[in-house]
Design a protein around this motif. Structure first.
Motif, PDB file in Angstrom:
ATOM      1  N   GLU A 279      73.418  50.209  -8.339  1.00 49.23           N
ATOM      2  CA  GLU A 279      73.896  48.853  -8.086  1.00 49.23           C
ATOM      3  C   GLU A 279      72.723  47.952  -8.369  1.00 49.23           C
ATOM      4  OE1 GLU A 279      75.600  47.031  -4.493  1.00 49.23           O
ATOM      5  OE2 GLU A 279      76.513  49.010  -4.274  1.00 49.23           O
ATOM      6  N   SER A 280      72.784  47.252  -9.455  1.00 46.83           N
ATOM      7  CA  SER A 280      71.564  46.581  -9.893  1.00 46.83           C
ATOM      8  C   SER A 280      71.851  45.143 -10.286  1.00 46.83           C
ATOM      9  CB  SER A 280      70.996  47.361 -11.068  1.00 46.83           C
ATOM     10  OG  SER A 280      70.090  46.586 -11.769  1.00 46.83           O
ATOM     11  N   ASN A 281      70.838  44.295 -10.109  1.00 44.36           N
ATOM     12  CA  ASN A 281      71.006  42.907 -10.525  1.00 44.36           C
ATOM     13  C   ASN A 281      70.976  42.781 -12.030  1.00 44.36           C
ATOM     14  OD1 ASN A 281      70.919  42.330  -7.873  1.00 44.36           O
ATOM     15  ND2 ASN A 281      68.744  41.832  -7.853  1.00 44.36           N
TER      16      ASN A 281
ATOM     17  N   ARG B  57      67.145  63.495  -7.056  1.00 41.06           N
ATOM     18  CA  ARG B  57      67.472  62.864  -5.781  1.00 41.06           C
ATOM     19  C   ARG B  57      68.903  63.136  -5.327  1.00 41.06           C
ATOM     20  NH1 ARG B  57      63.545  57.899  -5.218  1.00 41.06           N
ATOM     21  NH2 ARG B  57      61.852  59.105  -6.091  1.00 41.06           N
TER      22      ARG B  57
ATOM     23  N   ASN C 264      69.156  66.448  -2.670  1.00 40.15           N
ATOM     24  CA  ASN C 264      69.108  66.324  -1.204  1.00 40.15           C
ATOM     25  C   ASN C 264      69.835  65.067  -0.731  1.00 40.15           C
ATOM     26  OD1 ASN C 264      67.256  64.449  -1.968  1.00 40.15           O
ATOM     27  ND2 ASN C 264      65.617  65.159  -0.631  1.00 40.15           N
TER      28      ASN C 264
ATOM     29  N   LEU D 193      69.687  61.980  -1.382  1.00 44.86           N
ATOM     30  CA  LEU D 193      69.067  60.662  -1.241  1.00 44.86           C
ATOM     31  C   LEU D 193      69.895  59.678  -2.057  1.00 44.86           C
ATOM     32  CD1 LEU D 193      65.240  61.273  -1.511  1.00 44.86           C
ATOM     33  CD2 LEU D 193      66.547  60.605   0.495  1.00 44.86           C
TER      34      LEU D 193
ATOM     35  N   ASN E   1      76.891  59.748   5.186  1.00 49.29           N
ATOM     36  CA  ASN E   1      75.443  59.744   5.394  1.00 49.29           C
ATOM     37  C   ASN E   1      75.019  60.539   6.621  1.00 49.29           C
ATOM     38  OD1 ASN E   1      74.133  58.546   3.319  1.00 49.29           O
ATOM     39  ND2 ASN E   1      74.491  56.468   4.073  1.00 49.29           N
ATOM     40  N   LYS E   2      75.993  60.862   7.473  1.00 46.58           N
ATOM     41  CA  LYS E   2      75.641  61.608   8.678  1.00 46.58           C
ATOM     42  C   LYS E   2      75.536  63.088   8.344  1.00 46.58           C
ATOM     43  CE  LYS E   2      76.969  58.356  12.046  1.00 46.58           C
ATOM     44  NZ  LYS E   2      78.105  57.492  11.740  1.00 46.58           N
ATOM     45  N   ASN E   3      74.828  63.799   9.200  1.00 48.95           N
ATOM     46  CA  ASN E   3      74.807  65.247   9.089  1.00 48.95           C
ATOM     47  C   ASN E   3      74.203  65.742   7.772  1.00 48.95           C
ATOM     48  OD1 ASN E   3      75.202  67.749  10.072  1.00 48.95           O
ATOM     49  ND2 ASN E   3      77.365  67.890   9.481  1.00 48.95           N
TER      50      ASN E   3
ATOM     51  N   LYS F 250      70.924  66.313   7.638  1.00 47.39           N
ATOM     52  CA  LYS F 250      69.670  66.994   7.979  1.00 47.39           C
ATOM     53  C   LYS F 250      69.620  68.448   7.555  1.00 47.39           C
ATOM     54  CE  LYS F 250      67.564  64.309  11.606  1.00 47.39           C
ATOM     55  NZ  LYS F 250      67.011  64.300  12.959  1.00 47.39           N
TER      56      LYS F 250
ATOM     57  N   ARG G 199      68.760  68.506   4.001  1.00 41.51           N
ATOM     58  CA  ARG G 199      67.394  68.062   3.702  1.00 41.51           C
ATOM     59  C   ARG G 199      66.344  69.030   4.225  1.00 41.51           C
ATOM     60  NH1 ARG G 199      68.748  61.711   4.404  1.00 41.51           N
ATOM     61  NH2 ARG G 199      69.830  61.579   2.410  1.00 41.51           N
TER      62      ARG G 199
ATOM     63  N   MET H 255      61.316  67.918  -0.620  1.00 37.78           N
ATOM     64  CA  MET H 255      61.013  67.129  -1.809  1.00 37.78           C
ATOM     65  C   MET H 255      59.612  66.529  -1.717  1.00 37.78           C
ATOM     66  SD  MET H 255      63.217  64.042  -3.425  1.00 37.78           S
ATOM     67  CE  MET H 255      64.373  64.943  -4.418  1.00 37.78           C
TER      68      MET H 255
ATOM     69  N   PHE I  35      57.358  63.848  -3.390  1.00 39.48           N
ATOM     70  CA  PHE I  35      57.512  62.703  -4.284  1.00 39.48           C
ATOM     71  C   PHE I  35      56.263  62.483  -5.115  1.00 39.48           C
ATOM     72  CE2 PHE I  35      60.733  62.158  -1.242  1.00 39.48           C
ATOM     73  CZ  PHE I  35      61.713  61.430  -1.857  1.00 39.48           C
TER      74      PHE I  35
END
Ligand SMILES: Nc1ncnc2c1ncn2[C@@H]1O[C@H](COP(=O)(O)OP(=O)(O)O)[C@@H](O)[C@H]1O
Ligand SMILES: [Mg+2]
Lengths: 266, 284
Positions: free
Chosen positions: B13-15, B51, B54, B56, B77-79, B81, B84, B89, B91
């Motif tokens: 989602e980018s400008n 990305r 995991n 992200l 987005n929950k659960n 962990k 991950r 990872m 970076f």
């Protein structure tokens, strides 16, 4: 986080882009001032018309302005609700306990809503079409008279432009650090208040550390290129006031006159 | 744990609509316990690809399977962990994630987030600091007093300490000196021999040739080629389009080929190269 539109520059070209940034800057503030002169439907409609016209000739897609509203949405809704439900009236259409809804309240809420739209759109227009550097140059130029009282205008302008320059950098850095901590099992925005506040420590500390090191590197880079503050620095970007800027000033005066006339329109 | 991408597309989602596409219709399998290298120009979508493993990032369309876990555009987005914890990872410039007042606490941060008890986490910290080549004396120091290379090692120890099954490394050796780089690469190879799956993003073709079993080439958000390093480095089309460059041994072999040496396929490591040369000088 990178959805924040207000305060972002969008590369482009149109009449609005080419206006002198000093003029744009002052006119934006002037316009925000005269928004408060509007007092009835016609005058608000007139201002809306002007803002939409300005957006139209800027050639920036209206969707950017609507996106710019998004982060302010809760503030707007809250204020509008407050006006709608708490405006005292003798003829409420609906009421419950201390809340009451009346025609007057709704009208005022509507005006407040339009006022928000006007102010957010016009300031978004300024930042979308003016680079941060141009904005800080204009601030410097506008503050120039303060030199008389020994106000360090050029240093303040430099600080401002560096700060503006670093906003996108810091946003990127924050996203990067958040990703790294997420990968190490941090859940942002989960758990109780204390847990949530605690989850920001692993972002803030690395962010401070890297900001300091960036600032330090920048200072060295500037000094090694011979930066010296104070008087006598010449300008690389020179601002030009031209005929079209005069025209915008005339347009603003005309708008003020029309607005004053519309105020008494019943 | 096998990892599988099925028609994964990701748009940011980018400008700026021009820079929106991160990943276009990528399908591939990353084998369990293998050492896979991902190469490609800056901006070709390598980081975006990994990305997703995991979660992200989530796909705009398509799905990713990590073991029995499936990540789709609807994934909550929950659960996340457990996922991950399984997928560690490292970076690029991981030293910027350090924040605790001692190295020990920083290494223990990940394991504790994943619910590993304090004592076990401490044991892991003591073990991993040695694995990354620092002595236990470092545990009591502040991570901010270390040199860049040492900070990098501490950050890597912090990821290893959670005992992930898969380790993703996004340009982990960028900016390190050659000795440090080799030590760190050897460390990852050792982790693979201990049964871990390694996914490495790198610009260093010698590292790819020396360490990886599978090589993936990304270009313009697409997966352009998958194969063994040997096959990929011998793919003239990829070389002509400059999507990859050759490891030093292969460059050397190319020069020898102009001087009466003959190579059926380009040797990509020093060992292969010397074996070939020996054979061609003494062999026949
Ligand atoms: N946060 C982001 N917002 C918008 N576009 C992005 C973002 N991150 C990456 N991109 C774009 O996605 C593409 C792939 O980027 P990336 O995966 O970081 O490439 P690589 O890791 O191979 O250098 C690039 O064109 C980049 O501009
Ligand atoms: Mg990358």
């Amino acid at each position: 986080m990178n959805k924040l539109i207000l305060g972002r520059y969008l590369p482009g070209d149109s009449l609005i882009y080419r206006l002198d940034p000093r003029g744009k800057f002052l006119i934006t503030f002037y316009f925000i001032g005269i928004v408060f002169l509007a007092n009835n439907l016609v005058s608000y409609a007139f201002l809306l018309l002007f803002v939409f016209f300005a957006v139209y000739i800027s050639k920036v897609s209206i969707s950017f302005f609507i996106k710019g509203l998004r982060p302010m949405l809760w503030l707007i809704l809250f204020t509008v609700m407050l006006q709608a439900f708490f405006t005292p009236s003798n003829h409420p259409i609906w009421h419950w306990a201390f809340l009451s809804l009346s025609k007057e309240g709704l009208v005022i809420a509507g005006y407040i809503f339009i006022r928000f739209i006007l102010i957010i759109f016009i300031s978004t227009l300024l930042t979308l079409t003016t680079t941060p550097i141009e904005i800080s140059d204009s601030i410097e130029s506008i503050l120039k008279p303060l030199r008389v009282i020994k106000f360090p205008v050029s240093q303040v302008a430099l600080m401002l432009s560096i700060a503006l320059r670093f906003v996108p950098l810091l946003i990127d850095e924050t996203i990067k650090i958040m990703d790294a901590q997420r990968a190490r099992g941090v859940d942002f925005g989960e758990g109780g208040l204390i847990k949530r506040i605690k989850s920001f420590v692993p972002i803030l500390i690395p962010l401070f550390v890297s900001s300091f090191s960036i600032a330090y590197d920048l200072a060295i880079a500037m000094e090694s290129r011979g930066y010296k503050d104070g008087e006598g620095r010449t300008k690389y970007r020179i601002l030009h006031w031209s005929k079209r800027d005069n025209i915008t000033v005339v347009v603003m005066i005309a708008i003020t006159v029309v607005l004053l006339f519309l105020r008494s329109y019943k | 744990m096998q990892i599988e991408f099925k028609n994964v597309t990701h748009s940011y989602e980018s400008n700026n609509p021009l820079s929106g596409l991160g990943l276009a219709d990528v399908s591939c399998k990353i084998e369990d316990k293998a050492f896979t290298a991902i190469v490609g120009k800056t901006g070709s979508g390598k980081s975006t690809l990994v990305r997703h493993i995991n979660a992200l990032l989530k796909p705009t369309s398509g799905e990713i399977k990590v073991g029995d876990r499936v990540i789709t555009p609807e994934t909550n987005n929950k659960n996340l962990k457990p996922l991950r914890k399984q997928v560690g990872m490292v970076f690029q410039f991981p030293e910027s994630q350090l924040f605790e007042d001692t190295v020990e606490k920083d290494i223990m941060f990940g394991p504790k987030n994943f619910g590993i008890p304090e004592e076990e986490a401490r044991e892991a910290a003591h073990k991993m600091i040695k694995v990354v080549g620092l002595s236990e004396d470092y545990l009591d120091r502040s991570p901010f007093d270390l040199s860049g290379g040492q900070m990098r090692r501490v950050a890597i120890a912090g990821v290893l300490a959670s005992d992930p099954e898969t380790i993703i490394l996004d340009e982990p050796t960028a900016g390190l000196d050659p000795v440090g780089r080799k030590e760190i690469m050897d460390l990852f190879k050792e982790q693979q021999q201990n049964g871990k799956t390694i996914i490495l993003i790198t610009h260093n073709m010698d590292d790819v040739a020396n360490y990886a079993e599978t090589m993936m080439v990304m270009h313009d958000s697409r997966l352009r080629a998958v194969g063994t390093p040997k096959d990929i480095f011998n793919d003239q089309d990829l070389l002509d389009k400059k999507l990859i460059s050759l490891p030093q041994s292969a460059v050397f072999a190319q020069k020898l080929a102009k001087k009466n040496f003959k190579f059926e396929s380009l040797p990509i490591t020093i060992n292969e190269l010397t074996a070939e040369i020996k054979q061609q000088i003494h062999g026949e």
